[in-house]
Design a protein around this motif. Structure first.
Motif, PDB file in Angstrom:
ATOM      1  N   LEU A  44       0.840  -1.357   0.158  1.00 54.05           N
ATOM      2  CA  LEU A  44       0.035  -0.164  -0.092  1.00 54.05           C
ATOM      3  C   LEU A  44       0.918   1.328   0.077  1.00 54.05           C
ATOM      4  O   LEU A  44       0.466   2.480  -0.252  1.00 54.05           O
ATOM      5  CB  LEU A  44      -0.823   0.094   1.123  1.00 54.05           C
ATOM      6  CG  LEU A  44      -2.131  -1.013   1.305  1.00 54.05           C
ATOM      7  CD1 LEU A  44      -3.150  -0.770   2.416  1.00 54.05           C
ATOM      8  CD2 LEU A  44      -2.837  -1.125   0.068  1.00 54.05           C
ATOM      9  N   LEU A  46      -0.636   0.806  -7.535  1.00 52.74           N
ATOM     10  CA  LEU A  46      -1.955   0.440  -7.443  1.00 52.74           C
ATOM     11  C   LEU A  46      -2.948   1.629  -7.674  1.00 52.74           C
ATOM     12  O   LEU A  46      -3.158   2.364  -6.515  1.00 52.74           O
ATOM     13  CB  LEU A  46      -2.202  -0.013  -6.090  1.00 52.74           C
ATOM     14  CG  LEU A  46      -1.252  -1.091  -5.558  1.00 52.74           C
ATOM     15  CD1 LEU A  46      -1.242  -1.504  -4.035  1.00 52.74           C
ATOM     16  CD2 LEU A  46      -1.672  -2.520  -6.299  1.00 52.74           C
ATOM     17  N   GLU A  47      -3.236   2.023  -8.764  1.00 52.56           N
ATOM     18  CA  GLU A  47      -3.826   3.443  -9.133  1.00 52.56           C
ATOM     19  C   GLU A  47      -5.175   3.443  -8.453  1.00 52.56           C
ATOM     20  O   GLU A  47      -5.818   4.334  -8.309  1.00 52.56           O
ATOM     21  CB  GLU A  47      -4.016   3.393 -10.563  1.00 52.56           C
ATOM     22  CG  GLU A  47      -2.664   3.657 -11.451  1.00 52.56           C
ATOM     23  CD  GLU A  47      -2.177   2.415 -12.068  1.00 52.56           C
ATOM     24  OE1 GLU A  47      -3.050   1.416 -11.955  1.00 52.56           O
ATOM     25  OE2 GLU A  47      -1.381   2.462 -12.850  1.00 52.56           O
ATOM     26  N   THR A  48      -5.936   1.996  -8.419  1.00 51.45           N
ATOM     27  CA  THR A  48      -7.296   1.951  -7.829  1.00 51.45           C
ATOM     28  C   THR A  48      -7.160   2.328  -6.138  1.00 51.45           C
ATOM     29  O   THR A  48      -8.319   2.377  -5.743  1.00 51.45           O
ATOM     30  CB  THR A  48      -7.813   0.783  -7.838  1.00 51.45           C
ATOM     31  OG1 THR A  48      -6.901  -0.503  -7.498  1.00 51.45           O
ATOM     32  CG2 THR A  48      -8.278   0.376  -9.638  1.00 51.45           C
ATOM     33  N   ILE A  49      -6.056   2.451  -5.593  1.00 53.57           N
ATOM     34  CA  ILE A  49      -6.066   3.051  -4.213  1.00 53.57           C
ATOM     35  C   ILE A  49      -5.861   4.223  -4.118  1.00 53.57           C
ATOM     36  O   ILE A  49      -4.940   4.991  -4.460  1.00 53.57           O
ATOM     37  CB  ILE A  49      -4.833   2.185  -3.375  1.00 53.57           C
ATOM     38  CG1 ILE A  49      -4.747   0.698  -3.581  1.00 53.57           C
ATOM     39  CG2 ILE A  49      -4.600   2.780  -2.069  1.00 53.57           C
ATOM     40  CD1 ILE A  49      -5.952   0.231  -2.288  1.00 53.57           C
ATOM     41  N   THR A  50      -7.060   4.954  -3.675  1.00 54.35           N
ATOM     42  CA  THR A  50      -6.987   6.390  -3.289  1.00 54.35           C
ATOM     43  C   THR A  50      -7.145   6.848  -2.032  1.00 54.35           C
ATOM     44  O   THR A  50      -7.065   8.163  -1.759  1.00 54.35           O
ATOM     45  CB  THR A  50      -8.232   6.909  -4.038  1.00 54.35           C
ATOM     46  OG1 THR A  50      -9.439   6.242  -3.491  1.00 54.35           O
ATOM     47  CG2 THR A  50      -8.474   6.625  -5.746  1.00 54.35           C
ATOM     48  N   LEU A  71      -1.346  -6.700  -7.041  1.00 58.37           N
ATOM     49  CA  LEU A  71      -2.851  -6.629  -6.628  1.00 58.37           C
ATOM     50  C   LEU A  71      -3.390  -7.644  -5.558  1.00 58.37           C
ATOM     51  O   LEU A  71      -4.107  -7.193  -4.636  1.00 58.37           O
ATOM     52  CB  LEU A  71      -3.707  -7.109  -7.709  1.00 58.37           C
ATOM     53  CG  LEU A  71      -3.707  -5.976  -8.881  1.00 58.37           C
ATOM     54  CD1 LEU A  71      -3.836  -5.967 -10.199  1.00 58.37           C
ATOM     55  CD2 LEU A  71      -4.460  -4.554  -8.399  1.00 58.37           C
TER      56      LEU A  71
END
Lengths: 224, 224
Positions: free
Chosen positions: A85, A91-95, A131
């Motif tokens: 993390l 990991l573009e989807t982790i905002t 992922l």
């Protein structure tokens, strides 16, 4: 030969290591570094791309923090664990934003974030590994969430330990996890896991003889 | 030609569609079905592998439930959204249990879980898509967690009322206090008390029909 050291580490921890090209292996090693974090050091803060951190010794704590400075531990990483993390560019989807501190003096090796992102773009195996590593922590976080939100299990256990300590006049509660679970109307597995969580926070120590309270003040705060 | 219908849907929603073999495309279509869920219907419960659900119309709600029946909404899926957490056999690293209900009458199409898992094993692109879809929801869930754990209740309630009013285009939120409590992960008593407080401040009016927003500006300030 620094790179040989990295290669021998990565061979053990990355399941994709043998499947990628020599050039990619070399690239990853060239973009790696060893680092020692002193106890208490903040390693990662928010959404920057600090890199993929492999814990060789010590312990890292991942947590969230509110605007008011309240924090909640999500999980800990120990020897042999990998922190994904902290590599938000992989990991573009982790905002959302997590913080990582060294909880003990820790020896780590780090693969630079953008470099790891670059090789993961051309190797589906690396992308799948990254992922899956990140997603496996989703379950840990959901567990913490469920306990805190639903059961107030942290609260219930804290209240029980405080009361029991006051009643017996001892800091050690000589009961098994199964017995404690029966008292607070829960399952043994849940109590064991929550005690482990408390122990990680330095609130109690779990031993064969039972549970010893180390930090009465924090236990009392949890029981409020 | 049912399969042609599925193929034309999947072409739009699956970025890997053109990259996989004809045989795999056919296999996915053969293992798909259309289904209409009536409002209120429970679609997925816990850790079974219900499949990958694509919402064609209506709305699904994903939530967690405690032993005592208290539930917390994690997120909602609307037209065009894909539910991946309901396919636990595709995502072995997911070990927590979520429930999915149809919140409105919903038309969905579903790819059978084991079939999707089988093709994802032989196609890294599918595996990456499944993992990324699941992981992107991690951020939503973390947001909910942050709201509930860190934010004060007045803020949470203000955000919910503002959002719901914006969503429905009406100043009146036609929900009971119990329903609102479930949405924001609180207790009915807490919501009733806070609404009474809001009403006392002239921010809302509480009636039999629900909650009417009187002072949008102050509600928005509270939600900041």
């Amino acid at each position: 030969m620094q790179e040989t050291v990295f290669a021998s580490i990565y061979k053990e921890i990355f399941p994709f290591w043998e499947a990628i090209s020599d050039a990619d292996r070399e690239y990853i090693c060239q973009n790696s570094y060893h680092i020692a974090y002193p106890k208490g050091k903040n390693i990662h803060n928010g959404s920057e791309c600090s890199g993929v951190i492999f814990v060789r010794s010590g312990s890292l704590r991942l947590y969230m923090m509110s605007d008011e400075g309240k924090d909640i531990t999500l999980y800990r990483l120990h020897k042999g664990d990998l922190c994904m993390l902290s590599a938000s560019c992989v990991l573009e989807t982790i905002t959302f934003e997590v913080l990582v501190d060294a909880e003990l003096d820790s020896q780590c090796c780090v693969v630079d974030g953008p470099a790891f992102a670059a090789v993961s773009k051309r190797n589906p195996d690396i992308r799948i590994f990254a992922l899956e590593t990140a997603l496996s922590r989703f379950s840990d976080v959901m567990w913490v969430m469920q306990q805190i939100l639903f059961m107030s299990m942290d609260k219930r256990l804290a209240i029980f330990l405080s009361d029991e300590s006051a009643r017996t006049g001892s800091d050690t509660i000589s009961l098994t996890h199964g017995q404690i679970a029966r008292y607070i109307g829960s399952a043994r597995e849940v109590v064991s896991r929550m005690l482990k969580y408390f122990a990680g926070e330095g609130i109690v120590e779990v031993s064969r003889g039972g549970v010893t309270i180390l930090d009465k003040k924090r236990l009392r705060e949890l029981a409020l």
